[in-house]
Design an enzyme around this catalytic site. Structure first.
Site, PDB file in Angstrom:
ATOM      1  N   SER A  36      42.702  56.301  44.241  1.00 33.97           N
ATOM      2  CA  SER A  36      42.211  54.932  44.393  1.00 33.97           C
ATOM      3  C   SER A  36      40.968  54.679  43.554  1.00 33.97           C
ATOM      4  O   SER A  36      40.442  53.565  43.533  1.00 33.97           O
ATOM      5  CB  SER A  36      41.891  54.649  45.869  1.00 33.97           C
ATOM      6  OG  SER A  36      40.967  55.598  46.358  1.00 33.97           O
ATOM      7  N   ASN A 123      37.066  58.794  56.450  1.00 34.28           N
ATOM      8  CA  ASN A 123      37.576  57.650  57.212  1.00 34.28           C
ATOM      9  C   ASN A 123      36.461  56.712  57.671  1.00 34.28           C
ATOM     10  O   ASN A 123      36.576  55.493  57.543  1.00 34.28           O
ATOM     11  CB  ASN A 123      38.396  58.139  58.418  1.00 34.28           C
ATOM     12  CG  ASN A 123      39.629  58.906  57.972  1.00 34.28           C
ATOM     13  OD1 ASN A 123      39.970  58.899  56.795  1.00 34.28           O
ATOM     14  ND2 ASN A 123      40.287  59.573  58.907  1.00 34.28           N
ATOM     15  N   THR A 168      45.911   6.667  51.594  1.00 34.25           N
ATOM     16  CA  THR A 168      46.717   7.500  52.485  1.00 34.25           C
ATOM     17  C   THR A 168      48.094   7.517  51.826  1.00 34.25           C
ATOM     18  O   THR A 168      48.489   6.526  51.199  1.00 34.25           O
ATOM     19  CB  THR A 168      46.823   6.927  53.916  1.00 34.25           C
ATOM     20  OG1 THR A 168      47.456   5.658  53.842  1.00 34.25           O
ATOM     21  CG2 THR A 168      45.448   6.752  54.569  1.00 34.25           C
ATOM     22  N   HIS A 169      48.781   8.633  51.926  1.00 36.91           N
ATOM     23  CA  HIS A 169      50.064   8.819  51.219  1.00 36.91           C
ATOM     24  C   HIS A 169      49.889   8.638  49.704  1.00 36.91           C
ATOM     25  O   HIS A 169      50.838   8.313  49.005  1.00 36.91           O
ATOM     26  CB  HIS A 169      51.153   7.855  51.708  1.00 36.91           C
ATOM     27  CG  HIS A 169      51.253   7.745  53.201  1.00 36.91           C
ATOM     28  ND1 HIS A 169      52.173   8.463  53.938  1.00 36.91           N
ATOM     29  CD2 HIS A 169      50.516   7.042  54.107  1.00 36.91           C
ATOM     30  CE1 HIS A 169      52.019   8.180  55.238  1.00 36.91           C
ATOM     31  NE2 HIS A 169      51.000   7.330  55.362  1.00 36.91           N
ATOM     32  N   SER A 290      44.228  20.236  23.274  1.00 37.17           N
ATOM     33  CA  SER A 290      45.574  20.766  23.067  1.00 37.17           C
ATOM     34  C   SER A 290      45.710  21.192  21.621  1.00 37.17           C
ATOM     35  O   SER A 290      45.137  20.577  20.720  1.00 37.17           O
ATOM     36  CB  SER A 290      46.598  19.675  23.398  1.00 37.17           C
ATOM     37  OG  SER A 290      47.793  19.899  22.686  1.00 37.17           O
ATOM     38  N   LYS A 296      44.288  14.951  23.451  1.00 36.76           N
ATOM     39  CA  LYS A 296      44.212  15.475  24.823  1.00 36.76           C
ATOM     40  C   LYS A 296      42.844  15.959  25.236  1.00 36.76           C
ATOM     41  O   LYS A 296      42.065  16.446  24.438  1.00 36.76           O
ATOM     42  CB  LYS A 296      45.205  16.637  24.973  1.00 36.76           C
ATOM     43  CG  LYS A 296      46.646  16.209  24.868  1.00 36.76           C
ATOM     44  CD  LYS A 296      47.193  15.742  26.187  1.00 36.76           C
ATOM     45  CE  LYS A 296      47.680  16.933  26.966  1.00 36.76           C
ATOM     46  NZ  LYS A 296      48.280  16.532  28.220  1.00 36.76           N
ATOM     47  N   GLU A 303      42.515  22.893  37.199  1.00 37.12           N
ATOM     48  CA  GLU A 303      43.875  23.390  37.452  1.00 37.12           C
ATOM     49  C   GLU A 303      43.853  24.853  37.876  1.00 37.12           C
ATOM     50  O   GLU A 303      44.554  25.269  38.804  1.00 37.12           O
ATOM     51  CB  GLU A 303      44.737  23.227  36.197  1.00 37.12           C
ATOM     52  CG  GLU A 303      44.946  21.778  35.793  1.00 37.12           C
ATOM     53  CD  GLU A 303      45.515  21.687  34.381  1.00 37.12           C
ATOM     54  OE1 GLU A 303      46.726  21.884  34.228  1.00 37.12           O
ATOM     55  OE2 GLU A 303      44.746  21.442  33.436  1.00 37.12           O
ATOM     56  N   GLN A 335      44.332  52.141  52.502  1.00 33.09           N
ATOM     57  CA  GLN A 335      43.755  52.147  51.156  1.00 33.09           C
ATOM     58  C   GLN A 335      44.243  50.929  50.352  1.00 33.09           C
ATOM     59  O   GLN A 335      43.603  50.506  49.400  1.00 33.09           O
ATOM     60  CB  GLN A 335      44.135  53.453  50.451  1.00 33.09           C
ATOM     61  CG  GLN A 335      43.620  53.586  49.042  1.00 33.09           C
ATOM     62  CD  GLN A 335      43.783  55.004  48.525  1.00 33.09           C
ATOM     63  OE1 GLN A 335      43.068  55.908  48.919  1.00 33.09           O
ATOM     64  NE2 GLN A 335      44.747  55.216  47.644  1.00 33.09           N
ATOM     65  N   LYS A 338      42.224  47.351  49.382  1.00 33.95           N
ATOM     66  CA  LYS A 338      41.159  47.066  48.415  1.00 33.95           C
ATOM     67  C   LYS A 338      41.549  46.193  47.239  1.00 33.95           C
ATOM     68  O   LYS A 338      40.892  45.184  46.978  1.00 33.95           O
ATOM     69  CB  LYS A 338      40.549  48.373  47.924  1.00 33.95           C
ATOM     70  CG  LYS A 338      39.717  48.975  49.025  1.00 33.95           C
ATOM     71  CD  LYS A 338      39.055  50.256  48.702  1.00 33.95           C
ATOM     72  CE  LYS A 338      38.776  50.969  50.009  1.00 33.95           C
ATOM     73  NZ  LYS A 338      40.019  51.378  50.732  1.00 33.95           N
TER      74      LYS A 338
HETATM   75  N1  ARG Z   1      40.425  56.291  49.535  1.00 30.20           N
HETATM   76  C1  ARG Z   1      40.627  56.249  50.935  1.00 30.20           C
HETATM   77  C2  ARG Z   1      40.793  54.797  51.401  1.00 30.20           C
HETATM   78  O1  ARG Z   1      40.460  53.930  50.697  1.00 30.20           O
HETATM   79  C3  ARG Z   1      39.462  56.858  51.658  1.00 30.20           C
HETATM   80  C4  ARG Z   1      39.802  57.437  52.990  1.00 30.20           C
HETATM   81  C5  ARG Z   1      40.658  58.608  52.835  1.00 30.20           C
HETATM   82  N2  ARG Z   1      40.877  59.272  54.067  1.00 30.20           N
HETATM   83  C6  ARG Z   1      41.778  60.222  54.217  1.00 30.20           C
HETATM   84  N3  ARG Z   1      41.908  60.743  55.381  1.00 30.20           N
HETATM   85  N4  ARG Z   1      42.558  60.609  53.241  1.00 30.20           N
HETATM   86  O2  ARG Z   1      41.277  54.539  52.460  1.00 30.20           O
END
Ligand code: ARG
Length: 477
Positions: A36, A123, A168-169, A290, A296, A303, A335, A338
């Site tokens: 990751s 963790n 409205t509408h 454009s 334009k 947008e 994970q 993210k």
């Molecule tokens: N890269 C992991 C995550 O984003 C970190 C935690 C990993 N924990 C584990 N027990 N492998 O969740």
């Protein structure tokens, strides 16, 4: 690195951090799906902050020596500098940001680095880092929304009496003022701001010390780390601490609603910018041309801001589906929180800034707005109200009479205030000349003095109240 750091023969080929019980390195595909660091490296500043607080607490509690804590802190500062300067080499083989930082720390300070992970797991570490990261982004949104609210309220005050059609509408309904229309967005974005503040207050508990899932046998002080990192308190349940991602979901939900609001404003700017409407102008710097059509002037930034809601709402949906049905406590599924979140939050930040710039820049075309405000029999309700007030007609009857008058005006191809009195009297003989006093758009908006209504005096007052409130609260209020 000293020999004792990696005691098992054969483990050299396996992961340096957890490879003790392994005799072979991960397969290529294992590394590829598992790593990751490509995206979680943005959490490095938060990771280092958390580790410094953890080390200080471990030393305070006598779990590691003060000398080791000093070395760890010194090393972490160096790692932070290397990351900031771009000198740091992140390695995919080390999986994630946490192990990259710790590995480099060991290269810098030696065996003391190995003591940092006492009474901690990745963790609770990742739960902490991501909370710190999201909290920083929430504070950033708070500032960005402050600026947007200020821009809207300031423009609204200036245009408290600038009439425009209310729809409205998307059909002309009743005249309103441009300031009133902008103040509607002030209400929306202020609610967004309070939703983010609300998410922040619930987020602000520290998961560090939950360790892998069960807590720890070391005599840690979770209140100390919580306070050092600016949290209100430690989280209360170790299982929940490592498996909760509500704080991300709430942030994405609030971000989705905010993006919806931005998309509505963006859409209005797109429509208002068309020559058919011609309600507002944006300066050259905020429009594009454009490559083929020389005439334009395109509202691309509006947008794109309108479109960002797609990714943001998609990220929310994505994480909801990742979390659904996950058993306690931590699973690697988490994970996946993210990439989508980082993308959503960056998209929102970008759209907020772009829309703020457009609000500051946009100039209402007052003549066009005034002309459009009178079109489409927009003061018909004022006529019906006059019949109720002056002739004491029940509103339903007044509605009917007005409908017939509009039909006649339509047949004659004139606006209501151009229709001769005789024509109106042919439909309702008691109508007098006084009726014309309510048929102009200026009188129409001026009469809407009910609380929250569009009368310029209301709008001016509300805009000023907001400006004062914003000035008093500052960026963090
Ligand atoms: N890269 C992991 C995550 O984003 C970190 C935690 C990993 N924990 C584990 N027990 N492998 O969740």
């Amino acid at each position: 690195m000293s020999k004792s750091d990696n005691p098992k023969p054969g483990a050299e080929a396996a992961n340096k951090m957890w490879g003790g019980r392994f005799s072979a390195p991960p397969a290529e595909i294992m590394e590829e799906i598992n790593a990751s660091v490509g995206f979680d490296k943005v959490l490095a500043p938060q990771d280092i902050r958390g580790s410094k607080a953890h080390a200080a607490m471990l030393a305070e509690q006598g779990i590691i020596s003060k000398a080791d804590a000093r070395e760890i802190t010194r090393g972490l500062s160096q790692v932070a500098d290397e990351i900031e300067s771009g000198a740091f080499k992140f390695s995919r083989a080390l999986e994630d940001v946490h192990m990259n930082v710790e590995n480099r720390l060991r290269e810098i300070v030696g065996p003391a680095a190995g003591r940092l992970h006492t009474a901690r797991s990745r963790n609770d570490q990742v739960a902490l880092d991501f909370r710190l990261y999201i909290r920083d982004r929430l504070d950033e949104f708070d500032g960005a929304l402050h600026v947007l609210l200020h821009a809207l309220a300031a423009k609204a005050e200036r245009h408290a009496a600038t009439v425009m059609p209310g729809f409205t509408h998307l059909q002309p309904a009743q005249p309103v003022t441009f300031g009133h229309h902008l103040m509607a967005y002030v209400e929306m974005f202020a609610r967004d701001r309070s939703r983010f503040a609300d998410a922040r207050s619930r987020l602000n508990e520290c998961p560090l010390g939950a360790a892998a899932l069960a807590g720890t046998s070391f005599p840690i002080d979770r209140h100390m780390t919580a306070a050092a990192l600016g949290f209100d308190r430690p989280t209360a349940n170790s299982l929940d601490s490592v498996s909760d991602r509500d704080f991300v979901l709430e942030t994405l939900a609030a971000a989705t609603i905010c993006a919806v609001h931005l998309s509505r404003l963006a859409e209005e700017i797109v429509v208002w910018m068309t020559p058919q409407f011609g309600f507002v102008r944006l300066s050259d710097g905020l429009t594009t041309g454009s490559s083929i059509m020389p005439q334009k002037r395109n509202p691309d930034a509006a947008e794109l801001s309108r479109a960002k809601v797609g990714r943001i709402a998609g990220s929310f949906q994505s994480l909801v589906l990742v979390m659904k049905g996950l058993p306690l406590a931590y699973s690697k599924d988490m994970q996946e929180d993210k990439e989508v979140t980082l993308d959503a939050l960056s998209s929102l930040a970008l759209a907020l800034t772009a829309m703020t710039r457009m609000v500051e820049d946009m100039t209402p075309v007052e003549d066009a707005l005034r002309a459009a405000a009178g079109r489409g029999y927009s003061t018909a309700t004022d006529l019906a109200d006059w019949l109720v007030r002056t002739l004491k007609l029940p509103f339903r009857d007044a509605h009917h009479v007005t409908g017939s008058i509009v039909k006649d005006a339509e047949r004659q191809g004139v606006d209501l205030d151009q229709l001769p009195l005789k024509a109106m009297q042919a439909i309702e003989p008691r109508i007098s000349n006084d009726v014309y006093s309510v048929l102009s758009v200026e009188n129409s908006v001026a009469s809407r003095t009910s609380y929250g209504g569009t009368a310029p005096q209301n709008v001016r007052k509300m805009a000023r109240t907001w400006l004062k409130r914003l000035e008093k609260a500052g960026r963090t209020g």
